[in-house]
Design a protein around this motif. Structure first.
Motif, PDB file in Angstrom:
ATOM      1  N   ASP A  85       0.833  -1.197   0.000  1.00 13.92           N
ATOM      2  CA  ASP A  85       0.000   0.000   0.000  1.00 13.92           C
ATOM      3  C   ASP A  85       0.870   1.251   0.000  1.00 13.92           C
ATOM      4  O   ASP A  85       2.103   1.186  -0.061  1.00 13.92           O
ATOM      5  CB  ASP A  85      -0.988  -0.018   1.163  1.00 13.92           C
ATOM      6  CG  ASP A  85      -0.300  -0.107   2.512  1.00 13.92           C
ATOM      7  OD1 ASP A  85       0.912   0.152   2.581  1.00 13.92           O
ATOM      8  OD2 ASP A  85      -0.974  -0.447   3.499  1.00 13.92           O
ATOM      9  N   GLY A 335      -0.745  -2.077  -4.239  1.00 13.31           N
ATOM     10  CA  GLY A 335      -2.046  -1.548  -3.884  1.00 13.31           C
ATOM     11  C   GLY A 335      -2.124  -0.052  -4.054  1.00 13.31           C
ATOM     12  O   GLY A 335      -3.115   0.577  -3.685  1.00 13.31           O
ATOM     13  N   SER A 336      -1.066   0.545  -4.614  1.00 16.25           N
ATOM     14  CA  SER A 336      -1.011   2.001  -4.713  1.00 16.25           C
ATOM     15  C   SER A 336      -0.720   2.512  -6.119  1.00 16.25           C
ATOM     16  O   SER A 336      -0.771   3.720  -6.343  1.00 16.25           O
ATOM     17  CB  SER A 336       0.061   2.545  -3.755  1.00 16.25           C
ATOM     18  OG  SER A 336       1.340   1.994  -4.071  1.00 16.25           O
ATOM     19  N   PRO A 338      -1.584   3.694  -9.545  1.00 20.90           N
ATOM     20  CA  PRO A 338      -2.820   4.076 -10.242  1.00 20.90           C
ATOM     21  C   PRO A 338      -3.047   3.309 -11.535  1.00 20.90           C
ATOM     22  O   PRO A 338      -4.191   3.105 -11.942  1.00 20.90           O
ATOM     23  CB  PRO A 338      -2.620   5.576 -10.518  1.00 20.90           C
ATOM     24  CG  PRO A 338      -1.584   6.020  -9.531  1.00 20.90           C
ATOM     25  CD  PRO A 338      -0.687   4.841  -9.332  1.00 20.90           C
ATOM     26  N   GLN A 341      -5.127  -0.105 -11.016  1.00 23.40           N
ATOM     27  CA  GLN A 341      -6.403  -0.017 -10.308  1.00 23.40           C
ATOM     28  C   GLN A 341      -7.537  -0.212 -11.312  1.00 23.40           C
ATOM     29  O   GLN A 341      -7.502   0.341 -12.414  1.00 23.40           O
ATOM     30  CB  GLN A 341      -6.551   1.342  -9.618  1.00 23.40           C
ATOM     31  CG  GLN A 341      -5.452   1.652  -8.608  1.00 23.40           C
ATOM     32  CD  GLN A 341      -5.551   0.803  -7.360  1.00 23.40           C
ATOM     33  OE1 GLN A 341      -6.621   0.660  -6.778  1.00 23.40           O
ATOM     34  NE2 GLN A 341      -4.429   0.228  -6.933  1.00 23.40           N
ATOM     35  N   VAL A 348     -13.327   0.144  -6.577  1.00 21.38           N
ATOM     36  CA  VAL A 348     -11.993   0.151  -7.181  1.00 21.38           C
ATOM     37  C   VAL A 348     -11.121  -0.870  -6.462  1.00 21.38           C
ATOM     38  O   VAL A 348     -11.005  -0.846  -5.227  1.00 21.38           O
ATOM     39  CB  VAL A 348     -11.364   1.558  -7.103  1.00 21.38           C
ATOM     40  CG1 VAL A 348      -9.956   1.535  -7.689  1.00 21.38           C
ATOM     41  CG2 VAL A 348     -12.232   2.566  -7.846  1.00 21.38           C
ATOM     42  N   ARG A 349     -10.521  -1.748  -7.224  1.00 26.22           N
ATOM     43  CA  ARG A 349      -9.657  -2.787  -6.674  1.00 26.22           C
ATOM     44  C   ARG A 349      -8.358  -2.849  -7.473  1.00 26.22           C
ATOM     45  O   ARG A 349      -8.330  -2.551  -8.666  1.00 26.22           O
ATOM     46  CB  ARG A 349     -10.353  -4.156  -6.723  1.00 26.22           C
ATOM     47  CG  ARG A 349     -11.566  -4.283  -5.806  1.00 26.22           C
ATOM     48  CD  ARG A 349     -11.142  -4.313  -4.354  1.00 26.22           C
ATOM     49  NE  ARG A 349     -12.257  -4.579  -3.455  1.00 26.22           N
ATOM     50  CZ  ARG A 349     -12.977  -3.646  -2.864  1.00 26.22           C
ATOM     51  NH1 ARG A 349     -12.724  -2.358  -3.122  1.00 26.22           N
ATOM     52  NH2 ARG A 349     -13.946  -3.956  -2.032  1.00 26.22           N
ATOM     53  N   SER A 350      -7.309  -3.274  -6.792  1.00 25.22           N
ATOM     54  CA  SER A 350      -6.020  -3.431  -7.475  1.00 25.22           C
ATOM     55  C   SER A 350      -6.038  -4.677  -8.345  1.00 25.22           C
ATOM     56  O   SER A 350      -6.865  -5.580  -8.158  1.00 25.22           O
ATOM     57  CB  SER A 350      -4.890  -3.534  -6.445  1.00 25.22           C
ATOM     58  OG  SER A 350      -4.999  -4.755  -5.726  1.00 25.22           O
TER      59      SER A 350
END
Length: 524
Positions: A85, A335-336, A338, A341, A348-350
């Protein structure tokens, strides 16, 4: 005498047509519902239905969440998505890209050391980077990471590298692909399939995808979820995979070839069986079969070998607990980022989360006879409601409306019919979605109430408009035919023949084509 007889006949005929115009035909509703259900079961139009499929999936997941609002680290699951994350990215990885290879090796090594983990998918591009060519320290770390990957080949699946335009970097990545394959590492297709901006379905010809590979038991080293058997030692094919002009096309071709090998004559010869069509992903099971965990900041006791992987870094409830890794597969990703995503029915999910969901269970079976019959039933019921309300509205505009036989409507309050239509359809949609969510929960049965509702509402508008016209349907039809006959006689008899064929044959051909195609699709 003859004239008087004709008047009586006309009056009788008008009376019958007028009575018919105030109602609807159950036979027509059945025919229209069969057509609509058949249309929904054709794969060629499924991509258009994505926004209309979301309510069923979202309702099911909301109900599941309310029934089970919190998850425990100790709950048995099949797949865990471990995410880097924002806080982890900015501290452990210094907020840089490409990710520092030493830090990535440490985190991957920690996951590899967890007892009970069956397999790890590294949903990060760890192929040779441009930075390694100019930064010797980074190059050293990258080589150490690649050595770690090869030492743990049977426990890992990597993703196909991103395409690049630089010829020298293409060569390095192609050589790396062949090197990893020879070491026994699996390479999977990481692509997801957004439709109208939302991921709801798997890839068509999905034999090489991450989800299928994990469900097949990625450690078995077959060609499901693994590009390597298709690549072999072909440098040409490896270069095609990392070339932006051919990468996606090559993945499509390889996926189709492998999928067809597992479906000779269209029949499955393995379990899990890759599919030739895009299927709805098992979002309805994701709350129970997957977990999303995060690397949390270094705030725990020093005796802990690494920062705990927890469900929620802000919560203190699971301090001291460790995820039960037994018999789990892990998807380790960002998880971060963009660019990684995706919009899903769950928000919104990775990419790593979506891969974990896809791997947790088989896609939903949309093409069953029971599903088709339920769509037809929904179509008839929704159609009856829509047809009645539209009939009342059209009749009210001629001061002849009567809502459910109790409320007379005139032109000045015809809007009440639209209010009744809106409220009725809203309640029907809520009820239909609830029933569909229950069916999905009980038997993995997919029903499409919202698309059916929309289709039958449109059909009701058109049909009621024709039947409520000042001319009766029979009179309007005769008038139209007479006008076309005159047009055809003025331009030539052949034109009239063509118009005649078009008016009578084409709609029937379209209807039969759609219904027969759907029947063959269900049988297949």
């Amino acid at each position: 005498m003859t004239h008087a007889t004709n008047n009586v006949d006309d009056e009788d005929g008008d009376g019958e047509d007028d009575a018919h115009s105030h109602g609807f035909s159950w036979w027509h509703l059945l025919v229209a519902a069969i057509f609509m259900a058949s249309l929904l079961h054709l794969s060629t139009v499924k991509w258009l239905l994505t926004p209309l499929e979301v309510p069923t999936l979202a309702t099911f997941n909301l109900a599941s969440h309310l029934a089970r609002p919190s998850a425990s680290l100790q709950d048995p699951v099949s797949v865990v998505a471990v995410l880097i994350d924002r806080s982890r990215y900015e501290t452990k990885y210094a907020g840089t890209s490409p990710l520092p290879r030493q830090a990535l090796s440490e985190d991957l090594g920690y996951l590899l050391s967890r007892p009970g983990v069956k397999h790890i998918v590294l949903d990060l591009d760890v192929s040779p980077s441009a930075r390694a060519h100019v930064d010797k320290a980074f190059d050293t770390e990258e080589k150490a990471l690649h050595a770690l990957l090869k030492r743990n080949a049977t426990s890992l699946t990597l993703i196909a590298p991103r395409t690049v335009t630089n010829p020298e970097l293409q060569s390095r990545r192609a050589a790396w692909l062949i090197e990893m394959c020879r070491a026994g590492v699996a390479i999977a297709d990481p692509r997801l399939h957004p439709t109208l901006g939302m991921v709801t379905r798997s890839m068509a010809y999905d034999a090489l995808t991450v989800g299928v590979g994990l469900r097949a038991g990625a450690g078995a080293r077959g060609d499901l979820g693994n590009l390597c058997p298709s690549i072999g030692g072909s440098e040409e094919l490896a270069r095609a995979l990392v070339n932006p002009d051919s990468g996606s096309t090559t993945l499509d071709q390889l996926g189709e070839q492998v999928t067809k090998r597992y479906r000779p004559n269209g029949k499955c010869v393995s379990s899990p069986c890759p599919d030739t069509q895009a299927r709805i992903l098992p979002f309805h099971k994701s709350l129970h079969l997957t977990r999303v965990a995060h690397w949390c900041p270094d705030t725990l006791p020093t005796q802990v070998p690494a920062p705990r992987i927890r469900l929620d870094c802000a919560s203190q409830e699971d301090v001291g607990q460790e995820i039960d890794w037994r018999n789990t597969s892990v998807v380790f990703g960002s998880g971060s980022d963009p660019a990684d995503q995706f919009i899903t029915p769950l928000g919104v999910r990775s990419g790593a989360e979506v891969h974990a969901m896809a791997a947790s269970a088989a896609p939903v079976n949309e093409n069953s006879l029971v599903s088709f019959l339920m769509d037809v039933l929904f179509g008839v019921l929704f159609g009856a409601l829509a047809h009645h309300c539209w009939h009342v509205w059209f009749d009210a505009r001629r001061d002849q409306g009567n809502l459910i036989g109790l409320i007379p409507l005139k032109s000045h309050n015809a809007w009440l019919a639209l209010v009744a239509l809106t409220l009725g359809l809203a309640m029907a949609a809520i009820g239909g979605v609830a029933i569909a969510a229950y069916a999905l929960h009980q038997s993995d049965l997919w029903v499409s109430p919202v698309p059916v509702l929309v289709g039958m509402t449109i059909d009701g508008f058109v049909t009621a408009g024709v039947q409520s016209a000042p001319l009766t349907p029979a009179s309007a039809k005769e008038s139209l035919i007479l006008s076309l006959r005159r047009l055809g006689q003025g331009l030539g008899g052949d034109l009239w023949s063509l118009l005649h064929v078009f008016l009578y044959a084409v709609p029937k051909v379209i209807y039969l084509t759609v219904v027969i195609a759907a029947a063959l699709h269900l049988a297949h």
